[in-house]
Write an enzyme that holds these catalytic residues in place. Structure first.
Site, mmCIF file in Angstrom:
data_model
loop_
_atom_site.group_PDB
_atom_site.id
_atom_site.type_symbol
_atom_site.label_atom_id
_atom_site.label_comp_id
_atom_site.label_asym_id
_atom_site.label_seq_id
_atom_site.Cartn_x
_atom_site.Cartn_y
_atom_site.Cartn_z
ATOM 1 N N ASN A 116 3.379 11.893 -3.674
ATOM 2 C CA ASN A 116 3.432 12.917 -2.631
ATOM 3 C C ASN A 116 2.893 14.228 -3.218
ATOM 4 O O ASN A 116 3.456 14.759 -4.181
ATOM 5 C CB ASN A 116 4.888 13.062 -2.163
ATOM 6 C CG ASN A 116 5.056 14.112 -1.099
ATOM 7 O OD1 ASN A 116 4.460 15.188 -1.176
ATOM 8 N ND2 ASN A 116 5.867 13.838 -0.092
ATOM 9 N N HIS A 148 3.520 19.513 -2.732
ATOM 10 C CA HIS A 148 3.860 20.760 -3.430
ATOM 11 C C HIS A 148 2.704 21.359 -4.215
ATOM 12 O O HIS A 148 2.809 22.481 -4.698
ATOM 13 C CB HIS A 148 5.143 20.586 -4.231
ATOM 14 C CG HIS A 148 6.291 20.323 -3.296
ATOM 15 N ND1 HIS A 148 6.635 21.227 -2.307
ATOM 16 C CD2 HIS A 148 7.090 19.247 -3.127
ATOM 17 C CE1 HIS A 148 7.631 20.723 -1.589
ATOM 18 N NE2 HIS A 148 7.924 19.521 -2.057
ATOM 19 N N HIS A 175 3.126 15.144 3.891
ATOM 20 C CA HIS A 175 3.975 15.454 5.052
ATOM 21 C C HIS A 175 3.362 16.631 5.814
ATOM 22 O O HIS A 175 3.308 17.745 5.293
ATOM 23 C CB HIS A 175 5.374 15.815 4.532
ATOM 24 C CG HIS A 175 6.391 16.051 5.600
ATOM 25 N ND1 HIS A 175 7.724 16.254 5.317
ATOM 26 C CD2 HIS A 175 6.305 16.108 6.954
ATOM 27 C CE1 HIS A 175 8.398 16.449 6.437
ATOM 28 N NE2 HIS A 175 7.551 16.365 7.456
ATOM 29 N N ARG A 183 4.134 19.098 8.186
ATOM 30 C CA ARG A 183 5.313 19.644 8.856
ATOM 31 C C ARG A 183 4.881 20.457 10.062
ATOM 32 O O ARG A 183 3.770 21.008 10.094
ATOM 33 C CB ARG A 183 6.111 20.534 7.884
ATOM 34 C CG ARG A 183 6.701 19.775 6.709
ATOM 35 C CD ARG A 183 7.628 20.665 5.919
ATOM 36 N NE ARG A 183 8.880 20.871 6.609
ATOM 37 C CZ ARG A 183 10.037 20.288 6.281
ATOM 38 N NH1 ARG A 183 10.117 19.497 5.244
ATOM 39 N NH2 ARG A 183 11.120 20.512 6.979
ATOM 40 N N ARG A 204 4.048 24.403 6.415
ATOM 41 C CA ARG A 204 4.381 25.231 5.245
ATOM 42 C C ARG A 204 3.648 24.784 3.983
ATOM 43 O O ARG A 204 3.481 25.558 3.071
ATOM 44 C CB ARG A 204 5.887 25.268 5.004
ATOM 45 C CG ARG A 204 6.451 23.963 4.523
ATOM 46 C CD ARG A 204 7.908 24.109 4.170
ATOM 47 N NE ARG A 204 8.751 24.297 5.335
ATOM 48 C CZ ARG A 204 10.045 23.989 5.363
ATOM 49 N NH1 ARG A 204 10.636 23.529 4.279
ATOM 50 N NH2 ARG A 204 10.747 24.138 6.451
ATOM 51 N N GLU A 227 3.604 11.492 6.505
ATOM 52 C CA GLU A 227 4.980 11.735 6.951
ATOM 53 C C GLU A 227 4.953 12.740 8.086
ATOM 54 O O GLU A 227 4.223 13.739 8.024
ATOM 55 C CB GLU A 227 5.816 12.318 5.804
ATOM 56 C CG GLU A 227 6.029 11.357 4.665
ATOM 57 C CD GLU A 227 6.795 11.986 3.518
ATOM 58 O OE1 GLU A 227 6.982 11.297 2.523
ATOM 59 O OE2 GLU A 227 7.175 13.181 3.621
ATOM 60 N N THR A 252 13.398 17.557 3.270
ATOM 61 C CA THR A 252 13.935 16.629 4.264
ATOM 62 C C THR A 252 15.359 16.240 3.871
ATOM 63 O O THR A 252 15.562 15.479 2.935
ATOM 64 C CB THR A 252 13.031 15.381 4.356
ATOM 65 O OG1 THR A 252 11.684 15.824 4.457
ATOM 66 C CG2 THR A 252 13.383 14.538 5.560
ATOM 67 N N GLU A 297 12.185 3.368 4.655
ATOM 68 C CA GLU A 297 12.215 4.079 3.376
ATOM 69 C C GLU A 297 13.610 4.660 3.247
ATOM 70 O O GLU A 297 14.029 5.482 4.079
ATOM 71 C CB GLU A 297 11.151 5.175 3.304
ATOM 72 C CG GLU A 297 11.221 5.911 1.963
ATOM 73 C CD GLU A 297 10.008 6.795 1.685
ATOM 74 O OE1 GLU A 297 8.882 6.438 2.107
ATOM 75 O OE2 GLU A 297 10.203 7.827 1.029
ATOM 76 N N HIS A 328 12.673 10.362 -2.463
ATOM 77 C CA HIS A 328 13.322 11.675 -2.464
ATOM 78 C C HIS A 328 14.170 11.879 -3.716
ATOM 79 O O HIS A 328 15.082 11.113 -3.995
ATOM 80 C CB HIS A 328 14.191 11.928 -1.228
ATOM 81 C CG HIS A 328 14.212 13.391 -0.860
ATOM 82 N ND1 HIS A 328 14.996 14.300 -1.506
ATOM 83 C CD2 HIS A 328 13.486 14.087 0.041
ATOM 84 C CE1 HIS A 328 14.777 15.497 -1.001
ATOM 85 N NE2 HIS A 328 13.856 15.396 -0.068
HETATM 86 N N1 PXP Z 1 9.737 10.282 0.930
HETATM 87 C C1 PXP Z 1 9.954 11.053 2.020
HETATM 88 C C2 PXP Z 1 10.075 10.379 3.338
HETATM 89 C C3 PXP Z 1 10.014 12.448 1.917
HETATM 90 O O1 PXP Z 1 10.237 13.212 3.019
HETATM 91 C C4 PXP Z 1 9.851 13.050 0.655
HETATM 92 C C5 PXP Z 1 9.892 14.544 0.531
HETATM 93 O O2 PXP Z 1 8.887 15.118 1.281
HETATM 94 C C6 PXP Z 1 9.608 12.206 -0.454
HETATM 95 C C7 PXP Z 1 9.593 10.834 -0.284
HETATM 96 C C8 PXP Z 1 9.376 12.764 -1.821
HETATM 97 O O3 PXP Z 1 10.521 13.416 -2.290
HETATM 98 P P1 PXP Z 1 10.405 14.261 -3.605
HETATM 99 O O4 PXP Z 1 9.394 15.329 -3.377
HETATM 100 O O5 PXP Z 1 11.792 14.787 -3.804
HETATM 101 O O6 PXP Z 1 9.982 13.324 -4.708
#
Ligand code: PXP
Length: 261
Positions: A18, A21, A54, A56, A60, A84, A115, A165, A208
Site C-alpha cells: 500500500n 503514505h 485507497h 479516500r 487526503r 480501496e 481505517t 480482508e 492493517h
Molecule cells: N488493508 C486495508 C483494507 C487498509 O485500509 C489499510 C490501510 O489503508 C491497509 C490494508 C494497510 O494498513 P497499514 O498502512 O497499517 O499497513
C-alpha cells in the site's frame, strides 16, 4: 488477465504494498515529489505481488490522477491493482471506469486518521449488493475489509464477495500495548475466521498495522493468501530504503511458512 502466482505455489502469502503514505508525504508540500507511482514501480521491481491504494473521499493522500497512473503501471507490469474505497456512488463510478483488478470496500469516516474497524456488512447489506454486483460484472474482484466476526463473514459470502480482508489493527495494537492475552484472543478469531471464510468459498487476506514483529503469526495462518501492508513498510523505507524493507518483510512472511528466502 493472469497474474504470476509463484508465491502461492511456494505457499507464501502474496504481498500487496500500500503506497498511500508516499502520497501523504508528497501532499505535505503540495508538489509532485515523492510520487507514489514511482514507489509502486520500485515495489514491483522488488518483490511486491500487488499494489494497493485507497482513494479516500477527502483525497487526503492518493488522488484520482495517481490512481489512473497506478492502473496504467500495473497493467503494463501485469501486477494486480487493489483499489480501496468506501461503498459510495462516487467511488463506485470511478472504479467502474478504472476497472482495477480488485476493489476492497472499506468503512470510511472523514474524522478518522486511518481505517478504524471493519465494514459492517450485516448493517449495510442491502446498499452493498448493487455496488458489488456492478463491480463484479465489470470484472473487478470484490474484497470486503471486515473484522473476523462470524456474522460479518457469513454476510460477506451472502453478498457474493470474492474475498474477505480481515482487519489486523486490533491485534497489532494489543501487541503494542503488551496485552498478550488480548492479542492471543484476537489471533484466534483471525484464525477461526479464516477457516469459516474459506469453507464459504471466500479468499482470505489480512491487513492493517502489520510490522516485522507481528507479521509472522498472521502469515502463518494457512488460509492467508495475501497481506496488504503500507504504513510500516513506507516508514521503514525512510531508514533502509524500500527494497530492503520489502525484502525483510517478505523474509518474515516466508519464514512463517517455514521457507528461507
Ligand atoms: N488493508 C486495508 C483494507 C487498509 O485500509 C489499510 C490501510 O489503508 C491497509 C490494508 C494497510 O494498513 P497499514 O498502512 O497499517 O499497513
Amino acid at each position: 488477465m493472469t497474474y504470476n502466482n509463484d508465491n502461492v505455489e511456494m505457499r507464501i502469502p502474496r504481498l500487496g504494498v500500500n503506497i498511500d503514505h508516499v502520497a501523504t508525504l508528497r501532499n505535505a508540500r503540495g508538489g509532485i515529489h515523492p510520487d507514489p507511482v514511482d514507489a509502486a514501480l520500485l515495489a514491483i521491481e522488488n518483490g511486491a505481488d500487488g499494489i494497493t491504494a485507497h482513494l479516500r473521499e477527502d483525497r487526503r493522500h492518493i488522488t484520482d490522477d495517481d490512481l489512473q497512473r497506478l492502473q496504467i503501471l500495473c497493467l503494463e507490469k501485469n501486477i494486480p491493482l487493489n483499489m480501496e474505497m468506501a461503498a459510495v456512488e462516487e467511488m463506485a463510478e470511478i472504479a467502474l471506469a478504472l476497472k482495477p483488478h480488485a476493489v476492497c470496500i472499506v468503512p470510511e469516516n472523514r474524522e478518522e486518521r486511518t481505517t478504524e474497524g471493519g465494514l459492517d456488512v450485516v448493517g449495510i447489506h442491502n446498499s452493498l449488493v448493487p455496488i458489488i454486483t456492478q463491480l463484479s460484472e465489470n470484472n473487478s474482484r470484490i474484497s470486503l475489509f471486515i473484522e473476523a466476526n462470524p456474522k460479518q463473514i457469513e454476510a460477506s459470502a451472502s453478498v457474493n464477495a470474492d474475498i474477505v480482508e480481515f482487519h489486523t489493527g486490533a491485534y497489532a495494537h494489543a501487541l503494542d500495548d503488551g496485552n498478550t492475552l488480548l492479542a492471543n484472543t484476537i489471533l484466534k478469531q483471525l484464525q477461526d475466521g479464516a477457516k469459516q471464510a474459506s469453507e464459504l468459498g471466500l479468499e482470505v487476506h489480512y491487513g492493517h498495522g502489520l510490522t516485522y514483529e507481528n507479521v509472522e503469526a498472521i502469515a502463518a495462518i494457512p488460509e492467508a493468501m495475501e497481506l496488504n501492508i503500507g504504513h510500516f513498510i513506507i516508514g521503514e523505507a525512510l531508514f533502509t530504503g524500500l527494497p530492503a524493507a520489502l525484502l525483510r518483510m517478505r523474509t518474515h512472511m516466508a519464514a512463517a511458512r517455514g521457507i528461507l528466502l
